[in-house]
Scaffold this active site. Structure first.
Site, PDB file in Angstrom:
ATOM      1  N   LEU A 153    -106.622 -13.983  37.417  1.00  7.96           N
ATOM      2  CA  LEU A 153    -106.600 -14.386  38.833  1.00  7.96           C
ATOM      3  C   LEU A 153    -107.904 -15.102  39.204  1.00  7.96           C
ATOM      4  CD1 LEU A 153    -104.348 -13.997  41.030  1.00  7.96           C
ATOM      5  CD2 LEU A 153    -105.956 -12.445  42.126  1.00  7.96           C
ATOM      6  N   GLY A 154    -108.136 -16.202  38.514  1.00  6.50           N
ATOM      7  CA  GLY A 154    -109.238 -17.085  38.894  1.00  6.50           C
ATOM      8  C   GLY A 154    -108.740 -18.051  39.949  1.00  6.50           C
ATOM      9  N   ARG A 155    -109.409 -19.198  40.023  1.00  8.52           N
ATOM     10  CA  ARG A 155    -109.038 -20.175  41.057  1.00  8.52           C
ATOM     11  C   ARG A 155    -107.580 -20.613  40.936  1.00  8.52           C
ATOM     12  NH1 ARG A 155    -114.843 -22.562  40.332  1.00  8.52           N
ATOM     13  NH2 ARG A 155    -114.219 -22.410  38.174  1.00  8.52           N
ATOM     14  N   ILE A 156    -107.157 -20.927  39.706  1.00  7.24           N
ATOM     15  CA  ILE A 156    -105.794 -21.436  39.519  1.00  7.24           C
ATOM     16  C   ILE A 156    -104.778 -20.316  39.735  1.00  7.24           C
ATOM     17  CG2 ILE A 156    -104.177 -22.420  37.830  1.00  7.24           C
ATOM     18  CD1 ILE A 156    -106.636 -24.016  36.707  1.00  7.24           C
ATOM     19  N   ILE A 232     -99.925 -22.479  31.822  1.00  9.27           N
ATOM     20  CA  ILE A 232    -100.641 -23.671  32.300  1.00  9.27           C
ATOM     21  C   ILE A 232    -102.133 -23.525  31.995  1.00  9.27           C
ATOM     22  CG2 ILE A 232     -99.055 -24.524  34.075  1.00  9.27           C
ATOM     23  CD1 ILE A 232    -100.545 -22.755  36.118  1.00  9.27           C
ATOM     24  N   ARG A 234    -104.259 -22.446  28.232  1.00  6.94           N
ATOM     25  CA  ARG A 234    -104.476 -22.991  26.901  1.00  6.94           C
ATOM     26  C   ARG A 234    -103.516 -22.314  25.943  1.00  6.94           C
ATOM     27  NH1 ARG A 234    -106.898 -26.605  28.936  1.00  6.94           N
ATOM     28  NH2 ARG A 234    -109.055 -27.226  28.576  1.00  6.94           N
ATOM     29  N   GLU A 263    -101.695 -29.631  19.906  1.00  4.19           N
ATOM     30  CA  GLU A 263    -101.143 -30.710  20.724  1.00  4.19           C
ATOM     31  C   GLU A 263    -101.929 -32.007  20.514  1.00  4.19           C
ATOM     32  OE1 GLU A 263    -101.858 -28.609  24.525  1.00  4.19           O
ATOM     33  OE2 GLU A 263    -103.328 -30.146  24.991  1.00  4.19           O
ATOM     34  N   HIS A 281     -99.001 -31.332  28.610  1.00  2.00           N
ATOM     35  CA  HIS A 281    -100.347 -30.996  29.100  1.00  2.00           C
ATOM     36  C   HIS A 281    -100.765 -31.947  30.234  1.00  2.00           C
ATOM     37  CE1 HIS A 281    -104.608 -29.336  27.961  1.00  2.00           C
ATOM     38  NE2 HIS A 281    -104.457 -29.472  29.258  1.00  2.00           N
TER      39      HIS A 281
HETATM   40  C1  8YV Z   1    -106.792 -32.018  31.351  1.00  2.00           C
HETATM   41  C2  8YV Z   1    -107.441 -29.560  31.199  1.00  2.00           C
HETATM   42  O1  8YV Z   1    -105.471 -32.188  30.956  1.00  2.00           O
HETATM   43  O2  8YV Z   1    -108.764 -29.076  33.055  1.00  2.00           O
HETATM   44  C3  8YV Z   1    -108.481 -28.796  31.899  1.00  2.00           C
HETATM   45  O3  8YV Z   1    -109.034 -27.882  31.284  1.00  2.00           O
HETATM   46  O4  8YV Z   1    -107.008 -29.229  30.149  1.00  2.00           O
HETATM   47  C4  8YV Z   1    -106.886 -30.708  31.893  1.00  2.00           C
HETATM   48  O5  8YV Z   1    -107.118 -30.812  33.209  1.00  2.00           O
HETATM   49  C5  8YV Z   1    -107.643 -32.616  30.377  1.00  2.00           C
HETATM   50  O6  8YV Z   1    -108.952 -32.208  30.308  1.00  2.00           O
HETATM   51  C6  8YV Z   1    -107.526 -34.111  30.549  1.00  2.00           C
HETATM   52  O7  8YV Z   1    -107.909 -34.729  29.454  1.00  2.00           O
END
Ligand code: 8YV
Length: 315
Positions: A153-156, A232, A234, A263, A281
């Site tokens: 539960l960080g920012r995202i 969403i 890693r 990827e 991604h």
């Molecule tokens: C990007 C990301 O897709 O913020 C991140 O950690 O993986 C993404 O926002 C990426 O860095 C764009 O190249």
């Protein structure tokens, strides 16, 4: 005045490339046929690395740049940067938090809805004439009112939760400790217990060696044949072998993934699974956010070379 020499690890959109080239002498590693030879030639002149979240900067790249002063990451995730190597030489690292948070959360929600309501299949149903030929599209599963778990539960994660609240969902989360900014959501102190009480499990953790495969066999089994994983963050946060096996044998209902090991060349077995939604991604991939990310990368570099405080240093 001569422009500082920087190493550009990957391409940026034209709107970033122009101002980057105006301010810096950018050496484009991604255009090199022989990466090692390029680093050997240009490394000694490099004062900054401008990279992207998924490309990072490994120990060999950092070592090849003896005059390196700063690493600026286009992305919030900096797990692909060898932080120990940077720290050992006192090299600061910056990232692009905040500016991308809401777009990443939006895509997570879109993935949940799309997958739960079978929208990709429904689109094909219309295009392929099956609506006329076969009649109604098979019924799907609802989203509103069901149970959501947020792992990290960080920012995202917090923005994901705010959006889920709009769907009247029963929201729980797991993190190292309860968050005072989420008083209405249930704190669960481990990932397996969180999965056991969730229909939808959002993976929104910053990746680190400690979180590697945090979503493994046990979490997947706890989520079960009706459950969905939405990643969403890693790929390394999920044990992909266990995920593919569970999707194939039905012990996990479905998944919606924006990130993959290796990827963009993802495991080909994903392509044969009907119960996974595959995204390239692009959770931060809107014009607005990418423009803000590019600006922040440059602003951090400019601040450094002006001797000013960095805007968004990684702590
Ligand atoms: C990007 C990301 O897709 O913020 C991140 O950690 O993986 C993404 O926002 C990426 O860095 C764009 O190249």
């Amino acid at each position: 005045m001569s422009r500082p020499v920087i190493l550009q690890v990957g391409p940026y959109p034209a709107w970033d490339q122009e101002p980057l080239d105006a301010a810096f002498d950018a050496r484009r590693l991604f255009e090199a046929a022989d990466r090692d030879a390029y680093l050997a030639e240009h490394g000694p002149h490099i004062r900054a690395i401008a990279t992207r979240g998924e490309l990072g900067a490994d120990a060999a790249m950092i070592a090849a740049c003896p005059k390196l002063e700063i690493i600026s990451v286009y992305g919030v995730g900096y797990d692909a940067v060898d932080l120990a190597a940077a720290r050992a030489r006192g090299i600061p690292v910056t990232n692009t938090p905040d500016v991308l948070t809401k777009d990443v959360a939006d895509l997570g929600i879109a993935m949940m809805l799309c997958q739960s309501r079978g929208m990709i299949g429904a689109e094909a149903w219309v295009r392929e004439g099956r609506w006329v030929q076969d009649g109604l599209y098979p019924l799907q599963r609802r989203v509103f009112g069901r149970r959501a778990g947020i792992l990290g539960l960080g920012r995202i994660g917090f923005e994901v939760g705010k959006r889920l609240a709009g769907f009247d969902m029963d929201i729980a989360y797991s993190d190292v400790a309860p968050k005072d900014y989420a008083p209405d959501w249930t704190f669960v102190d481990n990932a397996v217990a969180l999965a056991a009480r969730s229909d939808f499990l959002f993976v929104t953790l910053a990746a680190s060696p400690q979180t590697r495969h945090i979503v493994g066999k046990d979490v997947i089994a706890a989520l079960g044949p009706e459950g969905m994983i939405i990643n969403i963050s890693r790929a390394s946060n999920i044990d992909e072998e266990a995920l593919i096996a569970a999707l194939a044998n039905g012990t996990l209902g479905s998944a919606a993934l924006d990130v993959f090991e290796g990827e963009p060349a993802l495991d080909p077995r994903f392509l044969d699974l009907p119960n996974v939604l595959l995204q390239p991604h692009h959770a931060s991939g809107t014009v607005e956010t990418r423009q803000a990310m590019g600006k922040l990368v440059r602003d951090n570099l400019s601040a450094h070379f002006a001797g000013a405080p960095l805007l968004t240093p990684v702590s």
